[in-house]
Write a protein that holds these residues in place. Sequence first.
Motif, PDB file in Angstrom:
ATOM      1  N   THR A  30      11.641  12.123  -5.743  1.00 43.52           N
ATOM      2  CA  THR A  30      11.000  12.322  -4.442  1.00 43.52           C
ATOM      3  C   THR A  30      10.453  11.009  -3.896  1.00 43.52           C
ATOM      4  OG1 THR A  30      10.440  14.614  -4.957  1.00 43.52           O
ATOM      5  CG2 THR A  30       9.154  13.551  -3.225  1.00 43.52           C
ATOM      6  N   ARG A  31       9.762  10.255  -4.737  1.00 43.02           N
ATOM      7  CA  ARG A  31       9.198   8.974  -4.291  1.00 43.02           C
ATOM      8  C   ARG A  31      10.303   8.010  -3.854  1.00 43.02           C
ATOM      9  NH1 ARG A  31       6.123   9.660  -8.998  1.00 43.02           N
ATOM     10  NH2 ARG A  31       7.189   7.902  -9.955  1.00 43.02           N
ATOM     11  N   LEU A  34      11.717   9.247  -0.483  1.00 45.10           N
ATOM     12  CA  LEU A  34      10.778   8.977   0.605  1.00 45.10           C
ATOM     13  C   LEU A  34      10.756   7.490   0.960  1.00 45.10           C
ATOM     14  CD1 LEU A  34       7.854  11.326  -0.455  1.00 45.10           C
ATOM     15  CD2 LEU A  34       9.375  11.611   1.519  1.00 45.10           C
ATOM     16  N   MET A  37      13.821   6.725   2.987  1.00 45.08           N
ATOM     17  CA  MET A  37      13.724   7.279   4.336  1.00 45.08           C
ATOM     18  C   MET A  37      12.817   6.428   5.228  1.00 45.08           C
ATOM     19  SD  MET A  37      15.651   9.946   4.766  1.00 45.08           S
ATOM     20  CE  MET A  37      14.942  10.909   6.088  1.00 45.08           C
ATOM     21  N   LYS A  38      11.764   5.851   4.667  1.00 45.40           N
ATOM     22  CA  LYS A  38      10.838   5.031   5.446  1.00 45.40           C
ATOM     23  C   LYS A  38      11.381   3.628   5.695  1.00 45.40           C
ATOM     24  CE  LYS A  38       6.657   7.354   3.968  1.00 45.40           C
ATOM     25  NZ  LYS A  38       5.400   7.244   3.218  1.00 45.40           N
ATOM     26  N   ARG A  44      17.971   7.212   7.306  1.00 45.32           N
ATOM     27  CA  ARG A  44      17.544   8.467   7.946  1.00 45.32           C
ATOM     28  C   ARG A  44      18.718   9.134   8.652  1.00 45.32           C
ATOM     29  NH1 ARG A  44      12.963   5.292   8.596  1.00 45.32           N
ATOM     30  NH2 ARG A  44      13.543   4.581  10.680  1.00 45.32           N
ATOM     31  N   VAL A  74      11.155  16.096   4.949  1.00 45.88           N
ATOM     32  CA  VAL A  74      10.604  14.835   4.453  1.00 45.88           C
ATOM     33  C   VAL A  74       9.076  14.874   4.474  1.00 45.88           C
ATOM     34  CG1 VAL A  74      10.390  12.351   4.953  1.00 45.88           C
ATOM     35  CG2 VAL A  74      12.641  13.451   4.972  1.00 45.88           C
ATOM     36  N   ASP A  75       8.497  15.397   5.556  1.00 48.73           N
ATOM     37  CA  ASP A  75       7.035  15.527   5.618  1.00 48.73           C
ATOM     38  C   ASP A  75       6.517  16.424   4.497  1.00 48.73           C
ATOM     39  OD1 ASP A  75       6.887  13.886   7.827  1.00 48.73           O
ATOM     40  OD2 ASP A  75       6.606  15.515   9.276  1.00 48.73           O
ATOM     41  N   LEU A  77       8.017  17.080   1.634  1.00 44.41           N
ATOM     42  CA  LEU A  77       8.203  16.388   0.355  1.00 44.41           C
ATOM     43  C   LEU A  77       7.063  15.404   0.107  1.00 44.41           C
ATOM     44  CD1 LEU A  77      12.038  15.741   0.474  1.00 44.41           C
ATOM     45  CD2 LEU A  77      10.833  16.978  -1.342  1.00 44.41           C
ATOM     46  N   GLU A  78       6.685  14.667   1.141  1.00 47.87           N
ATOM     47  CA  GLU A  78       5.612  13.684   0.984  1.00 47.87           C
ATOM     48  C   GLU A  78       4.288  14.377   0.662  1.00 47.87           C
ATOM     49  OE1 GLU A  78       4.398   9.512   3.005  1.00 47.87           O
ATOM     50  OE2 GLU A  78       4.947  11.124   4.400  1.00 47.87           O
ATOM     51  N   GLU A  81       4.406  15.972  -2.827  1.00 46.38           N
ATOM     52  CA  GLU A  81       4.303  14.946  -3.868  1.00 46.38           C
ATOM     53  C   GLU A  81       2.852  14.534  -4.059  1.00 46.38           C
ATOM     54  OE1 GLU A  81       4.830  12.037  -6.714  1.00 46.38           O
ATOM     55  OE2 GLU A  81       6.037  13.762  -6.183  1.00 46.38           O
TER      56      GLU A  81
END
Length: 130
Positions: A30-31, A34, A37-38, A44, A74-75, A77-78, A81
């Motif tokens: 997940t990290r 993320l 994606m950032k 993305r 994504v939101d 998941l963040e 996490e």
Amino acid sequence: MHRRAADEEDLVLTTSSRAEQADEAASAATRLFLALMKHDDQIRSLVTEVVSEAFPWVRFLPREDVQAFVVELVDALEGAEALRNPAPVAQVITSWRPTAEVHADPELLAVLQRDGDDFGPVPAPGAADA
């Protein structure tokens, strides 16, 4: 190993170290996801293009809904996490699947897109009792 209590969901028995390893592996993935994606607009865009491989039902969503699903996912998941709780991710997936089901059924989609009578605002539950 699984066991079933009467009329309840299955229980999964495992060692705490195995559960911690599974949690750490999911957290690391997940990290990494993320961070990717950032980091890059192309990543993305690529995720939006390939998300249907992970969630085949996404193919029935309009493109703008696919993008909205990816943003929400994504939101979630963040946030999940940060909480170390997968429930928000499951909720996003569970919430979007029926939307794809509607888009997959042309008759149902047509019915839901038809203009209908507006019966005004719906009172809050219990408001009629007051």
